[in-house]
Scaffold this active site. Structure first.
Site, mmCIF file in Angstrom:
data_model
loop_
_atom_site.group_PDB
_atom_site.id
_atom_site.type_symbol
_atom_site.label_atom_id
_atom_site.label_comp_id
_atom_site.label_asym_id
_atom_site.label_seq_id
_atom_site.Cartn_x
_atom_site.Cartn_y
_atom_site.Cartn_z
ATOM 1 C CD GLU A 49 -19.880 82.998 68.241
ATOM 2 O OE1 GLU A 49 -19.044 83.916 68.062
ATOM 3 O OE2 GLU A 49 -19.754 82.132 69.112
ATOM 4 C CG ASP A 60 -14.582 92.427 69.570
ATOM 5 O OD1 ASP A 60 -14.468 91.195 69.665
ATOM 6 O OD2 ASP A 60 -15.672 93.016 69.683
ATOM 7 C CE1 TYR A 175 -15.035 82.171 72.389
ATOM 8 C CE2 TYR A 175 -16.976 83.056 71.292
ATOM 9 C CZ TYR A 175 -15.614 82.906 71.361
ATOM 10 O OH TYR A 175 -14.805 83.475 70.402
#
Length: 278
Positions: A49, A60, A175
Site C-alpha cells: 500500500e 491517521d 480491510y
C-alpha cells in the site's frame, strides 16, 4: 484477474496469510521512498500500500501524519506518486500496488484522468478512506470499470446491517480496521479480531486483511492466524522517522530500517498458520 486477485489466490494455495505493508510516497524524499518500495517484496511484502500524501489525513495517527508532512514538504505530489509506481513496475510486474489515501487529491487531479494514469502506471487497487458506499458512483464504480480493485474498510462498528453496503462493490480484499480510532495508537485485541473476521467471512468470499496497531512479529503472527492478511503501516513509517538525521534527511540506515523490520514481520506472518496447526 488483477494482480491482487492472483496474489491472494497464490497465498490461499500456499495456506498462509499475506503481509501487506504501507509506506507514504515521498517519505522522506522521492528517491529514498522509491528505494524502500523496491526493497519491500524481497523483504517479504506480499502487497504494497502506497500512501498518497494529504494535508488533512483525518483517520491517521501522528506517525503517518508526520510522514505525509515530510513528503509534502519534500515536494511529493500525486503525479510523482504515480511516477513512483511506474518506476517500480520497471523491475516488478507481479507485486500488487494499492494507492491509499483521501479523495481530495484525486478530485483535484481529475477522476477520469487519475484512473487512466493510475492504470497505466501499474496501480492495482485503491483505498479511499473518506468515500462511503453511498458515493460509489463518484469513484468506486468508475475505478472498477477501469480495471482497478476498490478496497473498502470495515471497522468494529460495522454491524451486520451495514456490512452488505460496505461489501457491495468491494473487490480485491476487505480491510478490517482492528481498533476504533486512528492509526498506530493502540494494539489490536486478537480475540475480538478473530471473532470479527469470522463474522465478516459469513458475508463474503473476499480475503479479509487486518490492520491498525500491528507493530511486532508476534502481533503479526497472532493476527495472521485468523486473517487472510496482516497490514502494517505506522511501525514502518516510524522506522523511517527514527532513521533520519537531525535535519530530517535520509541516512544510510533508512532503507534497511524498513526492510529489516518487514523481514521480521514476514517471518511472524509466515509462522502464523504453522503455529495454529500445532
Amino acid at each position: 484477474m488483477t494482480r491482487i486477485d492472483r496474489r491472494f489466490s497464490d497465498l490461499d494455495r500456499a495456506a498462509r496469510p499475506a503481509l501487506v505493508t504501507f509506506v507514504t510516497a515521498g517519505d522522506p524524499d522521492y528517491d529514498t521512498s522509491l528505494a524502500i518500495i523496491r526493497g519491500l517484496p524481497t523483504a517479504g511484502a506480499d502487497v504494497i500500500e502506497v500512501g498518497m500524501p494529504f494535508s488533512d489525513p483525518m483517520a491517521d495517527g501522528p506517525a503517518i501524519q508526520a510522514a505525509g508532512l515530510r513528503a509534502l514538504h519534500g515536494g511529493q505530489t500525486l503525479a510523482k506518486t504515480l511516477a513512483m509506481v511506474r518506476a517500480f513496475r520497471t523491475g516488478d510486474d507481479e507485486t500488487p500496488i494499492v494507492l491509499m489515501g483521501y479523495y481530495n487529491p484525486i478530485y483535484s487531479y481529475g477522476n477520469e484522468r487519475f484512473l487512466a494514469d493510475a492504470k497505466a502506471a501499474g496501480v492495482d487497487g485503491l483505498i479511499v478512506v473518506d468515500l462511503p458506499p453511498e458515493e460509489d458512483e463518484e469513484l468506486c464504480i468508475p475505478a472498477m470499470r477501469a480495471g482497478l480493485n476498490f478496497i473498502r474498510l470495515a471497522t468494529p462498528t460495522t454491524d451486520d446491517r451495514r456490512l452488505p453496503a460496505v461489501l457491495a462493490n468491494t473487490s480485491g480484499f476487505l480491510y478490517y480496521v482492528s481498533i476504533a480510532g486512528i492509526t498506530g495508537t493502540a494494539a489490536p485485541d486478537t480475540g475480538r479480531v478473530a471473532d470479527a473476521v469470522a463474522r465478516i467471512k459469513g458475508h463474503t468470499r473476499l480475503p479479509v486483511c487486518v490492520g491498525f496497531g500491528v507493530k511486532t512479529p508476534t502481533q503479526a503472527a497472532a493476527i495472521g492466524r485468523a486473517a487472510d492478511g496482516v497490514v502494517v503501516g505506522s511501525a514502518l513509517v516510524e522506522a523511517i522517522r527514527a532513521s533520519l538525521d537531525e535535519s530530517g534527511r535520509a541516512t544510510e540506515r533508512t532503507v534497511p530500517a524498513v526492510t529489516d523490520l518487514v523481514a521480521s514481520l514476514a517471518q511472524g506472518v509466515r509462522a502464523a498458520r504453522q503455529i495454529a496447526a500445532e
